[in-house]
Design a protein around this motif. Structure first.
Motif, PDB file in Angstrom:
ATOM      1  N   THR A 135       0.844  -1.189   0.000  1.00 35.19           N
ATOM      2  CA  THR A 135       0.000   0.000   0.000  1.00 35.19           C
ATOM      3  C   THR A 135       0.878   1.238   0.000  1.00 35.19           C
ATOM      4  OG1 THR A 135      -1.659   1.265   1.238  1.00 35.19           O
ATOM      5  CG2 THR A 135      -0.165  -0.114   2.517  1.00 35.19           C
ATOM      6  N   ASP A 136       0.379   2.320  -0.585  1.00 34.78           N
ATOM      7  CA  ASP A 136       1.101   3.598  -0.568  1.00 34.78           C
ATOM      8  C   ASP A 136       0.955   4.306   0.781  1.00 34.78           C
ATOM      9  OD1 ASP A 136       2.075   3.420  -3.162  1.00 34.78           O
ATOM     10  OD2 ASP A 136       0.224   4.216  -4.013  1.00 34.78           O
ATOM     11  N   ASN A 137      -0.014   3.864   1.587  1.00 37.12           N
ATOM     12  CA  ASN A 137      -0.204   4.424   2.921  1.00 37.12           C
ATOM     13  C   ASN A 137       0.913   3.889   3.808  1.00 37.12           C
ATOM     14  OD1 ASN A 137      -0.965   4.807   5.632  1.00 37.12           O
ATOM     15  ND2 ASN A 137      -3.137   4.838   5.099  1.00 37.12           N
ATOM     16  N   ILE A 138       1.898   4.718   4.105  1.00 29.24           N
ATOM     17  CA  ILE A 138       3.108   4.241   4.769  1.00 29.24           C
ATOM     18  C   ILE A 138       2.819   3.704   6.169  1.00 29.24           C
ATOM     19  CG2 ILE A 138       3.781   6.499   5.662  1.00 29.24           C
ATOM     20  CD1 ILE A 138       6.054   3.643   4.382  1.00 29.24           C
ATOM     21  N   LYS A 139       1.873   4.318   6.901  1.00 33.43           N
ATOM     22  CA  LYS A 139       1.544   3.807   8.235  1.00 33.43           C
ATOM     23  C   LYS A 139       0.978   2.398   8.144  1.00 33.43           C
ATOM     24  CE  LYS A 139       0.778   8.000  10.988  1.00 33.43           C
ATOM     25  NZ  LYS A 139      -0.178   8.711  11.860  1.00 33.43           N
TER      26      LYS A 139
ATOM     27  N   SER B  56      11.982  -2.869   8.418  1.00 34.21           N
ATOM     28  CA  SER B  56      12.699  -1.626   8.105  1.00 34.21           C
ATOM     29  C   SER B  56      13.246  -1.662   6.681  1.00 34.21           C
ATOM     30  CB  SER B  56      13.844  -1.404   9.094  1.00 34.21           C
ATOM     31  OG  SER B  56      13.353  -1.155  10.387  1.00 34.21           O
ATOM     32  N   MET B  57      13.806  -2.810   6.286  1.00 28.93           N
ATOM     33  CA  MET B  57      14.336  -2.949   4.931  1.00 28.93           C
ATOM     34  C   MET B  57      13.215  -2.825   3.893  1.00 28.93           C
ATOM     35  SD  MET B  57      16.894  -6.136   5.798  1.00 28.93           S
ATOM     36  CE  MET B  57      17.174  -6.619   4.084  1.00 28.93           C
ATOM     37  N   LEU B  58      12.073  -3.432   4.189  1.00 25.83           N
ATOM     38  CA  LEU B  58      10.960  -3.439   3.238  1.00 25.83           C
ATOM     39  C   LEU B  58      10.347  -2.053   3.071  1.00 25.83           C
ATOM     40  CD1 LEU B  58       9.398  -5.700   1.597  1.00 25.83           C
ATOM     41  CD2 LEU B  58       7.652  -5.511   3.365  1.00 25.83           C
ATOM     42  N   THR B  59      10.144  -1.349   4.190  1.00 18.10           N
ATOM     43  CA  THR B  59       9.479  -0.043   4.154  1.00 18.10           C
ATOM     44  C   THR B  59      10.448   1.104   3.929  1.00 18.10           C
ATOM     45  OG1 THR B  59       9.674   0.194   6.557  1.00 18.10           O
ATOM     46  CG2 THR B  59       7.690  -0.881   5.710  1.00 18.10           C
ATOM     47  N   GLU B  60      11.766   0.824   4.131  1.00 15.83           N
ATOM     48  CA  GLU B  60      12.806   1.843   4.022  1.00 15.83           C
ATOM     49  C   GLU B  60      12.626   2.940   5.062  1.00 15.83           C
ATOM     50  OE1 GLU B  60      12.907   3.143  -0.039  1.00 15.83           O
ATOM     51  OE2 GLU B  60      13.465   1.178  -0.809  1.00 15.83           O
ATOM     52  N   TYR B  61      12.100   2.539   6.218  1.00 16.00           N
ATOM     53  CA  TYR B  61      11.959   3.430   7.371  1.00 16.00           C
ATOM     54  C   TYR B  61      12.700   2.822   8.557  1.00 16.00           C
ATOM     55  CZ  TYR B  61       8.615   7.077   6.023  1.00 16.00           C
ATOM     56  OH  TYR B  61       8.027   8.192   5.468  1.00 16.00           O
ATOM     57  N   THR B  62      13.352   3.660   9.360  1.00 16.36           N
ATOM     58  CA  THR B  62      13.923   3.201  10.626  1.00 16.36           C
ATOM     59  C   THR B  62      12.779   3.081  11.632  1.00 16.36           C
ATOM     60  OG1 THR B  62      16.022   4.315  10.179  1.00 16.36           O
ATOM     61  CG2 THR B  62      15.559   3.705  12.457  1.00 16.36           C
ATOM     62  N   ILE B  63      12.601   1.881  12.162  1.00 16.57           N
ATOM     63  CA  ILE B  63      11.452   1.626  13.046  1.00 16.57           C
ATOM     64  C   ILE B  63      11.927   1.449  14.486  1.00 16.57           C
ATOM     65  CG2 ILE B  63       9.526   0.073  13.525  1.00 16.57           C
ATOM     66  CD1 ILE B  63       9.489  -0.651  10.559  1.00 16.57           C
TER      67      ILE B  63
END
Length: 418
Positions: free
Chosen positions: A287-291, A339-346
């Motif tokens: 989904t484009d909804n990052i949350k 984190s790798m999949l979303t490219e966000y530091t979680i």
């Protein structure tokens, strides 16, 4: 012995080329060209030019002929023995030759001498190697990103040597191997063509079994809807041999992308899991909804809330205490892949359930009003505020007896314990 070696040169040379042709799948025209060029290179070194020579090669029969063409000149006017022949010498070949006619004479290559033969073999070897490299490079340069099957030929500490169906050598480096992979000579393995290096015209075909694209191609091979373009693989994250997360999207609302990729009872993904040494594969909806994407990426954990910092690509994720270990995963694997999949530091935080506070006025039926008023005068309006305050503060600042304070604290504690 020298004469025998010279006589053996022609058949052994063509046996080598015949074997090369069969092994490397070189077409006849290319083989003839290589042979002709090799002979002419040697002729140029001996005579300075190959303009007046004809080389006829028949690789199928293992035969070749060399003809030198010279112009007949009067006996006392010959200046270039390579391109001219005296009338007397020409008429020894055929009495009918006359001045200015062309004489085509077959030459036995062996008569050029041992040095010429060695020179020829060196030239042939060089051209064979060059042709072999060109063939290998041209075969693989446009196949990067594809899966290939090969046979394990040799295993070393830092790499495994694989051979394809034409006996070409392919390299699987240690860094591109799944840690649990075990290789045995003669077994067939599959890998992705990662890149083709061609330094100094010496091509090396590098394979990979750890690349994200290897998993992509395996899924494409198992899931027809992906190959048909009905489902797209949007993101892939892997810890090779351990776990992977794949985000997929359907372009047909009638198709469940996750269900299509997993298959009935996992039938489609099981083969891939076995290929990847039991690498556990999680398939989620993209989904484009990052949350929402982060929430799905942290599955099987259930997320309570997420606070995003899009500028720094960071996410603070809040979960109930019992969900935290699921979000992190064994060895931190789940959160790393998310984190790798979303490219966000979680960053994961435990949610604390705060008990509801109670205003002091609510205790008027158990505590005298003058006591409540004395406590409120020092700025404490709620039960929790009183319980957090030091006992000495309540005695001194509120000007209360110790017994009164202890009784108040007892009543308030009892309320929260209940």
């Amino acid at each position: 012995m020298a004469a025998k070696k010279t006589a053996d040169m022609k058949p052994s040379m063509f046996e080598t080329f015949k074997e090369f042709k069969e092994t490397k799948n070189i077409d006849r025209a290319t083989l003839v060209r290589v042979l002709e060029e090799s002979f002419k290179n040697v002729i140029v070194k001996i005579f300075g030019s190959d303009d007046n020579f004809d080389v006829i090669v028949n690789p199928d029969k293992g035969d070749f002929e060399i003809y030198r063409n010279r112009i007949v000149v009067p006996d006392n006017e010959m200046t270039d023995p390579n391109k001219e022949i005296s009338l007397t010498e020409a008429q020894k070949i055929d009495p009918d030759y006359e001045v200015d006619e062309e004489v085509s004479e077959r030459i036995e290559f062996e008569k050029f001498g041992r040095r010429a033969i060695l020179n020829l073999r060196q030239t042939l070897a060089s051209k064979i190697l060059e042709l072999e490299h060109d063939t290998l490079y041209n075969k693989y340069k446009d196949r990067v990103g594809q899966i290939i099957s090969g046979e394990v030929y040799q295993t070393w500490k830092r790499e495994v040597l694989i051979v394809d169906d034409e006996n070409n050598e392919l390299i699987l480096p240690k860094a591109e191997q799944i840690p649990a992979d075990k290789y045995h000579k003669g077994e067939t393995i599959r890998a992705l063509i990662l890149r083709v290096d061609n330094e100094n015209n010496n091509p090396k075909i590098i394979l990979s079994r750890t690349s994200n694209d290897f998993l992509r191609r395996l899924l494409e091979g198992e899931v027809p809807e992906i190959a048909d373009g009905l489902i797209s693989i949007k993101k892939v994250a892997r810890m090779p041999g351990e776990r992977a997360k794949v985000a997929v999207e359907s372009y047909d609302e009638r198709i469940d992308p996750v269900g299509a990729c997993v298959g009935v009872k996992g039938s489609r993904v099981h083969g891939i899991v076995r290929e990847l040494c039991n690498e556990n594969i999680d398939v989620i909806n993209y989904t484009d909804n990052i949350k929402l994407f982060i929430q799905r990426a942290l599955s099987p954990a259930k997320v309570s809330s997420i606070v995003l910092n899009e500028a720094e690509r960071k996410a603070q994720v809040y979960l109930k205490p019992e969900e935290v270990s699921l979000a992190i995963g064994r060895g931190g694997l789940n959160i790393k892949l998310a984190s790798m999949l979303t490219e966000y530091t979680i960053d994961v935080f435990r949610e604390t359930e705060e008990e509801e506070d109670i205003m002091l006025e609510e205790f008027a039926d158990e505590v005298d009003q003058w006591v409540i008023d004395s406590i409120k005068r020092i700025g404490l309006d709620t039960a929790k505020a009183v319980l957090k305050a030091p006992r000495e503060l309540l005695v001194e600042k509120a000007d209360l007896e110790e017994e009164t304070v202890d009784n108040l604290i007892s009543i308030l504690k009892a309320e929260f314990e209940n």
